[in-house]
Design a protein around this motif. Structure first.
Motif, PDB file in Angstrom:
ATOM      1  N   GLY A 130       0.840  -8.860  11.995  1.00 14.92           N
ATOM      2  CA  GLY A 130       0.567  -7.501  12.444  1.00 14.92           C
ATOM      3  C   GLY A 130       1.414  -7.073  13.627  1.00 14.92           C
ATOM      4  O   GLY A 130       1.564  -5.871  13.890  1.00 14.92           O
ATOM      5  N   LEU A 131       1.988  -8.036  14.356  1.00 12.39           N
ATOM      6  CA  LEU A 131       2.865  -7.684  15.474  1.00 12.39           C
ATOM      7  C   LEU A 131       4.089  -6.912  15.001  1.00 12.39           C
ATOM      8  O   LEU A 131       4.683  -6.147  15.764  1.00 12.39           O
ATOM      9  N   TRP A 132       4.467  -7.112  13.732  1.00 10.29           N
ATOM     10  CA  TRP A 132       5.614  -6.373  13.198  1.00 10.29           C
ATOM     11  C   TRP A 132       5.308  -4.884  13.103  1.00 10.29           C
ATOM     12  O   TRP A 132       6.223  -4.061  13.148  1.00 10.29           O
ATOM     13  N   LEU A 133       4.038  -4.518  12.963  1.00  7.67           N
ATOM     14  CA  LEU A 133       3.679  -3.098  12.958  1.00  7.67           C
ATOM     15  C   LEU A 133       3.967  -2.482  14.318  1.00  7.67           C
ATOM     16  O   LEU A 133       4.524  -1.379  14.410  1.00  7.67           O
TER      17      LEU A 133
ATOM     18  N   VAL B 232       0.377  -9.627   6.854  1.00 12.13           N
ATOM     19  CA  VAL B 232      -0.830  -9.851   7.655  1.00 12.13           C
ATOM     20  C   VAL B 232      -1.865 -10.632   6.855  1.00 12.13           C
ATOM     21  O   VAL B 232      -2.641 -11.411   7.411  1.00 12.13           O
ATOM     22  N   SER B 233      -1.867 -10.463   5.533  1.00  9.07           N
ATOM     23  CA  SER B 233      -2.807 -11.213   4.705  1.00  9.07           C
ATOM     24  C   SER B 233      -2.416 -12.681   4.579  1.00  9.07           C
ATOM     25  O   SER B 233      -3.218 -13.499   4.130  1.00  9.07           O
ATOM     26  N   VAL B 234      -1.186 -13.005   4.964  1.00  5.76           N
ATOM     27  CA  VAL B 234      -0.754 -14.404   5.003  1.00  5.76           C
ATOM     28  C   VAL B 234      -1.095 -15.020   6.355  1.00  5.76           C
ATOM     29  O   VAL B 234      -1.629 -16.127   6.439  1.00  5.76           O
TER      30      VAL B 234
ATOM     31  N   PRO C  75      -6.099 -15.939   6.462  1.00  5.45           N
ATOM     32  CA  PRO C  75      -6.354 -15.008   5.358  1.00  5.45           C
ATOM     33  C   PRO C  75      -5.824 -15.597   4.046  1.00  5.45           C
ATOM     34  O   PRO C  75      -4.966 -16.487   4.052  1.00  5.45           O
ATOM     35  N   PRO C  76      -6.291 -15.096   2.915  1.00  4.71           N
ATOM     36  CA  PRO C  76      -5.987 -15.761   1.638  1.00  4.71           C
ATOM     37  C   PRO C  76      -4.663 -15.378   0.997  1.00  4.71           C
ATOM     38  O   PRO C  76      -4.376 -15.811  -0.122  1.00  4.71           O
ATOM     39  N   GLY C  77      -3.844 -14.571   1.670  1.00  4.42           N
ATOM     40  CA  GLY C  77      -2.612 -14.110   1.042  1.00  4.42           C
ATOM     41  C   GLY C  77      -1.707 -15.235   0.574  1.00  4.42           C
ATOM     42  O   GLY C  77      -1.116 -15.168  -0.512  1.00  4.42           O
TER      43      GLY C  77
ATOM     44  N   LEU D 121       5.560 -15.593   5.178  1.00  5.04           N
ATOM     45  CA  LEU D 121       5.491 -14.615   6.267  1.00  5.04           C
ATOM     46  C   LEU D 121       6.874 -14.067   6.589  1.00  5.04           C
ATOM     47  O   LEU D 121       7.055 -12.851   6.761  1.00  5.04           O
ATOM     48  N   ASN D 122       7.869 -14.953   6.646  1.00  3.29           N
ATOM     49  CA  ASN D 122       9.216 -14.520   7.007  1.00  3.29           C
ATOM     50  C   ASN D 122       9.816 -13.582   5.966  1.00  3.29           C
ATOM     51  O   ASN D 122      10.403 -12.552   6.309  1.00  3.29           O
TER      52      ASN D 122
END
Length: 276
Positions: free
Chosen positions: A176-179, A169-171, A56-58, A136-137
């Motif tokens: 999304g697992l953190w959700l 998630v955009s990165v 994704p483009p994040g 992400l981190n």
């Protein structure tokens, strides 16, 4: 905690303290791809439509300020400055990781968590360049700091947590697992409405970041981000036992022991019956 974070900054930046500066440190293929892609985006070339990008483009948007330096500086200088920015992101991750543990289990746990993160070889390695993982981190740890509050957070903090999760998630999609972890953690015994609100805000943020670029080239976006990752061949060591041995290698023994102790402690506390 601040002292540990500053030490982590020095540990990561130490690799740049020589005559050639940050550009004297070896460049990984991936970090070059991400920085170049962010530079292309600033010049009007769009991912998926104009060039292949398999995430994704994040990350391109978040590394864009560093890439923007190439508009006024030579590429080497701009990238050198951005490497220092990545080091700073890593130091902030150390602080956030320690803060989560401090609030949950006290100062000793916070210091141990911060030190373990600061000295982790893989973390120190990727937090010297424009990889996906530093972004992400810090987004996931920032999200956890808002979501795992000791008291019921305000509506603004819940929305902020959802925004950070959506950006994560955009990165990289596995963010999304953190959700899932957040909904299972159930801090401050939130209602199901709070969980739904978190998911909706995260989804809306993801759509705002990813949607416009994906809409301009939907088939290419699906090919690059979904199909490629789903059908991606295995890399590295294919044997599971060898991979497990590598994970539990003596180089990582300290981190593995700390992780197991922390997981065990968290499980005991989670399933311990409440005191009257």
């Amino acid at each position: 905690m601040v002292v540990v974070a500053l030490g982590a900054w020095v540990l990561r930046a130490l690799a740049f303290f020589h005559r050639a500066g940050p550009m004297g440190y070896p460049m990984d293929y991936d970090e070059g791809v991400y920085f170049s892609a962010a530079s292309l985006l600033l010049r009007g070339d769009l991912p998926y439509r104009d060039f292949i990008f398999v995430h994704p483009p994040g990350a391109l948007l978040l590394w864009a300020p560093g890439a923007a330096l190439t508009l006024g500086l030579d590429a080497a200088t701009a990238y050198g400055v951005t490497r220092y920015a990545a080091v700073t992101v890593g130091a902030l991750c150390v602080f956030l990781a320690g803060r989560i543990a401090w609030r949950a289990w006290g100062p000793l746990a916070g210091c141990v968590a911060a030190l373990a993160y600061a000295a982790h070889p893989e973390a120190a390695l990727v937090e010297r360049g424009t990889f996906l993982e530093p972004l992400l981190n810090i987004l996931c740890l920032g999200f956890a700091n808002l979501w795992l509050a000791s008291e019921a957070p305000s509506r603004a903090r819940r929305i902020g947590a959802g925004v950070l999760l959506g950006l994560a998630v955009s990165v990289k999609i596995p963010g999304g697992l953190w959700l899932v972890a957040a909904l299972l953690a159930r801090p401050w015994k939130e209602s199901w409405r709070d969980g739904v609100m978190l998911a909706l805000v995260a989804f809306a943020t993801f759509v705002v970041v990813v949607g416009p670029l994906a809409a301009l080239a939907p088939s290419e976006f699906f090919r690059d981000v979904i199909a490629f990752q789903a059908l991606r061949p295995s890399d590295g060591e294919p044997d599971r036992w060898v991979r497990l041995h590598d994970i539990l290698h003596e180089r990582r023994l300290g981190e593995v022991v700390l992780a197991l102790v922390g997981l065990g402690t968290a499980c005991v506390r989670a399933f311990r019956p409440p005191t009257p």
